[in-house]
Structure formats: C-alpha cells, structure tokens
Design a protein around this motif. Structure first.
Motif, PDB file in Angstrom:
ATOM      1  N   ILE A 150      -3.614   3.722 -27.273  1.00  0.00           N
ATOM      2  CA  ILE A 150      -4.353   4.828 -27.964  1.00  0.00           C
ATOM      3  C   ILE A 150      -4.939   5.973 -27.002  1.00  0.00           C
ATOM      4  O   ILE A 150      -5.048   6.921 -27.044  1.00  0.00           O
ATOM      5  N   THR A 151      -5.838   5.455 -25.834  1.00  0.00           N
ATOM      6  CA  THR A 151      -6.125   6.451 -24.750  1.00  0.00           C
ATOM      7  C   THR A 151      -5.078   7.247 -24.276  1.00  0.00           C
ATOM      8  O   THR A 151      -5.134   8.488 -24.242  1.00  0.00           O
ATOM      9  N   HIS A 152      -4.187   6.556 -23.845  1.00  0.00           N
ATOM     10  CA  HIS A 152      -2.820   7.343 -23.492  1.00  0.00           C
ATOM     11  C   HIS A 152      -2.236   8.316 -24.458  1.00  0.00           C
ATOM     12  O   HIS A 152      -2.003   9.584 -24.252  1.00  0.00           O
ATOM     13  N   ASP A 153      -2.354   8.100 -25.914  1.00  0.00           N
ATOM     14  CA  ASP A 153      -1.853   8.828 -26.756  1.00  0.00           C
ATOM     15  C   ASP A 153      -2.801  10.123 -27.119  1.00  0.00           C
ATOM     16  O   ASP A 153      -2.153  11.108 -27.240  1.00  0.00           O
ATOM     17  N   LEU A 154      -4.093   9.877 -26.837  1.00  0.00           N
ATOM     18  CA  LEU A 154      -4.796  10.845 -27.271  1.00  0.00           C
ATOM     19  C   LEU A 154      -4.922  11.927 -25.946  1.00  0.00           C
ATOM     20  O   LEU A 154      -5.320  13.063 -25.950  1.00  0.00           O
ATOM     21  N   LEU A 155      -4.799  11.408 -24.728  1.00  0.00           N
ATOM     22  CA  LEU A 155      -4.544  12.255 -23.605  1.00  0.00           C
ATOM     23  C   LEU A 155      -3.311  13.052 -23.712  1.00  0.00           C
ATOM     24  O   LEU A 155      -3.489  14.114 -23.564  1.00  0.00           O
ATOM     25  N   SER A 156      -2.184  12.568 -24.169  1.00  0.00           N
ATOM     26  CA  SER A 156      -1.036  13.120 -24.130  1.00  0.00           C
ATOM     27  C   SER A 156      -0.976  14.164 -25.174  1.00  0.00           C
ATOM     28  O   SER A 156      -0.399  15.033 -25.312  1.00  0.00           O
ATOM     29  N   ASP A 157      -1.667  14.025 -26.252  1.00  0.00           N
ATOM     30  CA  ASP A 157      -1.696  14.901 -27.268  1.00  0.00           C
ATOM     31  C   ASP A 157      -2.545  15.941 -27.461  1.00  0.00           C
ATOM     32  O   ASP A 157      -2.716  16.816 -28.126  1.00  0.00           O
ATOM     33  N   GLY A 158      -3.312  16.209 -26.407  1.00  0.00           N
ATOM     34  CA  GLY A 158      -4.482  16.903 -25.994  1.00  0.00           C
ATOM     35  C   GLY A 158      -5.699  16.736 -26.516  1.00  0.00           C
ATOM     36  O   GLY A 158      -6.749  17.561 -26.368  1.00  0.00           O
ATOM     37  N   SER A 159      -6.223  15.812 -27.417  1.00  0.00           N
ATOM     38  CA  SER A 159      -7.221  15.615 -28.060  1.00  0.00           C
ATOM     39  C   SER A 159      -8.414  15.347 -26.830  1.00  0.00           C
ATOM     40  O   SER A 159      -9.433  15.790 -27.224  1.00  0.00           O
ATOM     41  N   VAL A 160      -8.214  14.661 -25.834  1.00  0.00           N
ATOM     42  CA  VAL A 160      -9.105  14.292 -24.814  1.00  0.00           C
ATOM     43  C   VAL A 160      -9.578  15.888 -24.218  1.00  0.00           C
ATOM     44  O   VAL A 160     -10.487  16.064 -23.832  1.00  0.00           O
ATOM     45  N   SER A 161      -8.421  16.503 -23.849  1.00  0.00           N
ATOM     46  CA  SER A 161      -8.757  17.795 -23.288  1.00  0.00           C
ATOM     47  C   SER A 161      -9.558  18.826 -24.123  1.00  0.00           C
ATOM     48  O   SER A 161     -10.255  19.518 -23.653  1.00  0.00           O
ATOM     49  N   ILE A 162      -9.538  18.817 -25.325  1.00  0.00           N
ATOM     50  CA  ILE A 162     -10.097  19.597 -26.177  1.00  0.00           C
ATOM     51  C   ILE A 162     -11.631  19.241 -25.879  1.00  0.00           C
ATOM     52  O   ILE A 162     -12.573  19.946 -25.924  1.00  0.00           O
ATOM     53  N   ILE A 163     -11.837  17.841 -26.233  1.00  0.00           N
ATOM     54  CA  ILE A 163     -13.158  17.517 -25.927  1.00  0.00           C
ATOM     55  C   ILE A 163     -13.964  17.917 -24.817  1.00  0.00           C
ATOM     56  O   ILE A 163     -14.992  18.376 -24.701  1.00  0.00           O
ATOM     57  N   LEU A 164     -13.071  17.498 -23.526  1.00  0.00           N
ATOM     58  CA  LEU A 164     -13.714  17.850 -22.304  1.00  0.00           C
ATOM     59  C   LEU A 164     -13.971  19.306 -22.154  1.00  0.00           C
ATOM     60  O   LEU A 164     -14.702  19.706 -21.550  1.00  0.00           O
ATOM     61  N   LYS A 165     -12.990  20.025 -22.465  1.00  0.00           N
ATOM     62  CA  LYS A 165     -12.992  21.583 -22.253  1.00  0.00           C
ATOM     63  C   LYS A 165     -14.174  22.114 -22.729  1.00  0.00           C
ATOM     64  O   LYS A 165     -14.837  23.091 -22.372  1.00  0.00           O
ATOM     65  N   GLN A 166     -14.714  21.660 -24.089  1.00  0.00           N
ATOM     66  CA  GLN A 166     -15.912  22.087 -24.676  1.00  0.00           C
ATOM     67  C   GLN A 166     -17.119  22.044 -23.752  1.00  0.00           C
ATOM     68  O   GLN A 166     -18.109  22.616 -23.995  1.00  0.00           O
ATOM     69  N   ALA A 167     -16.902  20.888 -22.914  1.00  0.00           N
ATOM     70  CA  ALA A 167     -18.171  20.432 -22.106  1.00  0.00           C
ATOM     71  C   ALA A 167     -17.939  21.318 -20.634  1.00  0.00           C
ATOM     72  O   ALA A 167     -18.630  20.780 -19.617  1.00  0.00           O
ATOM     73  N   GLY A 168     -16.952  22.101 -20.403  1.00  0.00           N
ATOM     74  CA  GLY A 168     -16.694  22.532 -19.205  1.00  0.00           C
ATOM     75  C   GLY A 168     -15.948  21.569 -18.150  1.00  0.00           C
ATOM     76  O   GLY A 168     -16.070  21.954 -16.868  1.00  0.00           O
ATOM     77  N   LEU A 169     -15.457  20.372 -18.747  1.00  0.00           N
ATOM     78  CA  LEU A 169     -14.671  19.540 -17.837  1.00  0.00           C
ATOM     79  C   LEU A 169     -13.342  19.585 -17.804  1.00  0.00           C
ATOM     80  O   LEU A 169     -12.885  20.090 -18.923  1.00  0.00           O
ATOM     81  N   LYS A 170     -12.626  18.957 -16.969  1.00  0.00           N
ATOM     82  CA  LYS A 170     -11.247  19.170 -16.738  1.00  0.00           C
ATOM     83  C   LYS A 170     -10.547  17.753 -17.207  1.00  0.00           C
ATOM     84  O   LYS A 170     -10.759  16.723 -16.408  1.00  0.00           O
TER      85      LYS A 170
END
Length: 256
Positions: A231-251
């Motif tokens: 599930i972690t891999h899927d959320l990384l791949s579909d951009g869900s994690v990127s959206i969460i981190l980007k809101q906090a200024g993280l990559k």
C-alpha cells in the motif's frame, strides 16, 4: 422480514470486518517538520502519510509520541507494531523491522556559527574540528561512520542531549567559533525558526538521507507487513504521498 435479515447481515459483516482489522501501534518522536505533538496528539506530514496508508489498508493505527530510544526499543522488542521516522540503509535496523520504501528525502547537513570562516564541501572538511552531535541518533552514527571511513584526524565528537541544545551551544560558541554540528537539515532549519536561534548558518550537505516507516518483525506478521508495504508503494506511485509532503514543504522520494 427478509429485508431486516439482509440489513442485519450487512451490519454483522461490517462489524466483523472492523473487529478483524489489524491493530498497529506506532511510536514516533518530536522531529519537526516531519512529526510533532500537539495537545497529546501526534501530528505532522509523516503522521498524515501513515494515516493514509492505514486508511487504504483498513488498519486500526495508533501513533504515540515518545522519546525515540524508548519507542524504537519497544518496537524492536515487539511491544509496539512499529516506529518512524526510520533512516533507511541501516542493516541492523532491517534485521528488526520490515521497512517501507523510502518516503521522504532530506540530508544530514553541517551547520556552524555565522562567524566561522570554515568552507565545507565534503566530509574530509570535518577533519580537525570539534563536532556537537545529538545522540544516540542517525546523525551521530553518520558522523562516526564518516570519521571511520575517511580516517579523519583530529575530530572531537561531543554528544549532546538533543538538537535544540546543540544549536544553542553552537550559537553561543560554547566550544569555540569553529565548532560544527551535523544534523538533519530540515529538522535544524525548523528548530532555528521555531526557537529563533541566531548566529547559526548552514554550511553544506554531508549526506542524503531517506526516511521510511518500520514495522516490528516481532509484532507484525509477514502477510500484514507485505500488505502494508504494498500500500505504501501504491501511495508513493500514484502521487498521494507527494501531495501530503509538498504541503509541508518536504520532498517525496517519488515526486509527481
């Protein structure tokens, strides 16, 4: 009558689904901008990433903020389901935890007093200097490994209780104007801003680092761990994690 029986069956199945959900209790530590505690609750972008994983996997997850050494030890011993943020690439950790793919990328960086004339470009530039480092920590392990691998001469390491104390000592020139520290770049910059620490500057990055979530091998079954990792891999791949981190200024490690 059949309608009531059907509704009752649906409710029973829903109850069974919830009762059979895997309970996962995680430890985290106060490491802004990745995770922190507000009125007794764990918050921060890595906590939000964990919640997204648990929601998709229908895991019942609880996150508790505690001193890192205690939380890490409890998870390693099977008293907790996991701990984060975990520094990737540490063989001794991977023996104790199922590690997700790297989630967020940052760096161990070198900081000094604003009055120093030291120019930092690479690990060899640490030779001959006193280093204030919080420990036990990934920063301390990285410094020790760097000194060993590069055979650096004249390096004196002073272990300090926590990062904010390190920064304040650095700002006050407690061990001299040319004393340095190594710590997580984003953590240091967040602490400098939060505590309004003056007279400290970034000199350069020593080593890139990546954080992941670790599941206890003594507590979590292989099947549950593999589902969590998938599930972690899927959320990384579909951009869900990127959206969460980007809101906090993280990559994210998989930026979209």
């Amino acid at each position: 009558m059949k309608r009531y029986l059907w509704v009752g069956m649906v409710m029973w199945l829903a109850f069974c689904s919830l009762s059979n959900a895997e309970n996962l209790h995680f430890a985290t530590k106060v490491t802004p901008p990745f995770a922190w505690e507000t009125k007794g609750r764990a918050e921060g972008p890595l906590v939000d990433v964990l919640k997204a994983i648990c929601k998709r996997g229908q895991f019942n997850c609880v996150v508790e903020v505690m001193p890192w050494h205690r939380g890490l030890t409890m998870a390693a011993n099977g008293e907790l389901g996991g701990a984060f943020p975990q520094t990737t690439g540490l063989p001794e950790r991977e023996k104790l935890f199922y590690m997700t793919e790297p989630i967020v990328q940052t760096a161990y960086a070198v900081f000094g007093n604003t009055a120093t004339h030291i120019v930092f470009h690479q690990g060899r530039d640490l030779a001959g200097h006193t280093l204030l480092v919080a420990g036990p920590s990934g920063s301390l392990a990285t410094v020790e490994q760097t000194v060993h691998d590069l055979k650096l001469a004249g390096v004196k390491v002073q272990v300090v209780r926590n990062n904010i104390t390190v920064l304040k000592m650095l700002a006050a020139q407690r061990y001299g104007v040319d004393t340095l520290t190594v710590m997580n770049r984003d953590d240091a910059q967040s602490l400098i801003e939060e505590y309004k620490v003056k007279n400290v500057k970034w000199l350069g990055d020593l080593k890139p680092i990546y954080y992941s979530i670790g599941l206890s091998r003594r507590k979590v079954s292989p099947d549950v761990a593999q589902r969590f990792l998938k599930i972690t891999h899927d959320l990384l791949s579909d951009g869900s994690v990127s959206i969460i981190l980007k809101q906090a200024g993280l990559k994210s490690t998989m930026p979209q």
